[in-house]
Enzyme design. Structure first.
Site, PDB file in Angstrom:
ATOM      1  N   LYS A  37      -6.165   1.530  -8.787  1.00 27.70           N
ATOM      2  CA  LYS A  37      -5.734   0.695  -7.657  1.00 27.70           C
ATOM      3  C   LYS A  37      -5.183   1.565  -6.528  1.00 27.70           C
ATOM      4  O   LYS A  37      -4.272   2.365  -6.729  1.00 27.70           O
ATOM      5  CB  LYS A  37      -4.649  -0.284  -8.103  1.00 27.70           C
ATOM      6  CG  LYS A  37      -4.187  -1.226  -7.017  1.00 27.70           C
ATOM      7  CD  LYS A  37      -4.332  -2.663  -7.450  1.00 27.70           C
ATOM      8  CE  LYS A  37      -3.828  -3.627  -6.413  1.00 27.70           C
ATOM      9  NZ  LYS A  37      -4.800  -3.944  -5.400  1.00 27.70           N
ATOM     10  N   GLY A  42       0.329   6.567  -9.107  1.00 25.75           N
ATOM     11  CA  GLY A  42      -0.579   7.503  -9.778  1.00 25.75           C
ATOM     12  C   GLY A  42      -1.854   7.736  -8.991  1.00 25.75           C
ATOM     13  O   GLY A  42      -2.331   8.873  -8.866  1.00 25.75           O
ATOM     14  N   CYS A  43      -2.412   6.682  -8.436  1.00 21.44           N
ATOM     15  CA  CYS A  43      -3.657   6.801  -7.676  1.00 21.44           C
ATOM     16  C   CYS A  43      -3.436   7.555  -6.373  1.00 21.44           C
ATOM     17  O   CYS A  43      -4.285   8.334  -5.944  1.00 21.44           O
ATOM     18  CB  CYS A  43      -4.258   5.420  -7.427  1.00 21.44           C
ATOM     19  SG  CYS A  43      -4.716   4.595  -8.975  1.00 21.44           S
ATOM     20  N   THR A  44      -2.279   7.347  -5.760  1.00 26.70           N
ATOM     21  CA  THR A  44      -1.940   8.071  -4.543  1.00 26.70           C
ATOM     22  C   THR A  44      -1.750   9.554  -4.854  1.00 26.70           C
ATOM     23  O   THR A  44      -2.266  10.414  -4.134  1.00 26.70           O
ATOM     24  CB  THR A  44      -0.672   7.479  -3.892  1.00 26.70           C
ATOM     25  OG1 THR A  44      -0.949   6.118  -3.539  1.00 26.70           O
ATOM     26  CG2 THR A  44      -0.260   8.264  -2.657  1.00 26.70           C
ATOM     27  N   ALA A  47      -5.275  11.085  -5.438  1.00 25.21           N
ATOM     28  CA  ALA A  47      -6.038  11.195  -4.192  1.00 25.21           C
ATOM     29  C   ALA A  47      -5.474  12.296  -3.300  1.00 25.21           C
ATOM     30  O   ALA A  47      -6.228  13.089  -2.719  1.00 25.21           O
ATOM     31  CB  ALA A  47      -6.040   9.862  -3.457  1.00 25.21           C
TER      32      ALA A  47
END
Length: 154
Positions: A37, A42-44, A47
């Site tokens: 998401k 975590g995704c930030t 990325a």
């Protein structure tokens, strides 16, 4: 998908509405990563790790492509907010995620759900998967370094 499999030709539409095809990258390698998401911690971190090492990955011949179930508008906001300079595929129907094998059951906080399994595929110049980083292997804050360590050991 497994090591040795060819990724699908049609990958999907990115945050800007552009259709992304694997043949667009023939002759180049790809870091194709799936994330649960946009705009979550975590995704930030993952990325931003890849963005911070984008020049090194490009010097090694790799382009970066992210994919999640998020809508184009959320992918666009994520890219703009975090300064991401690579395509983020909006796979709202989970077509690519399912084809790659990174859509399935996972356990978060003791609860079983169906969703995106954080996975990274290193794809060669011919569109063939050469390495898969499983969800258990990926450390989001240093993921680009993990990828570069693997690439530099080849």
């Amino acid at each position: 998908m497994n090591v040795g499999d060819r990724i699908p030709e049609i990958l999907g539409r990115d945050q800007n509405g552009n259709e992304i095809k694997s043949s667009d990258y023939r002759g180049r390698k790809i870091v194709l990563y799936s994330y649960p998401k946009a705009n979550t911690s975590g995704c930030t971190a993952e990325a931003c790790s890849l963005q911070a090492h984008k020049a090194e990955l490009e010097a090694a011949g790799y382009a970066i492509i992210g994919v999640s179930k998020d809508k184009e508008s959320l992918q666009k906001k994520f890219a703009e907010t975090q300064g991401l300079e690579f395509p983020l595929i909006a796979d709202t129907e989970t077509t690519l995620l399912q084809a790659l094998g990174c859509w399935g059951e996972k356990v978060a906080c003791g609860r079983r759900t169906i969703g995106t399994l954080r996975t990274t595929y290193l794809v060669n110049e011919d569109g063939v998967i050469e390495k898969i980083f499983s969800p258990k292997e990926i450390k989001t804050k240093i993921h680009a370094e993990q990828v570069l360590d693997y690439i530099n050991k080849e």
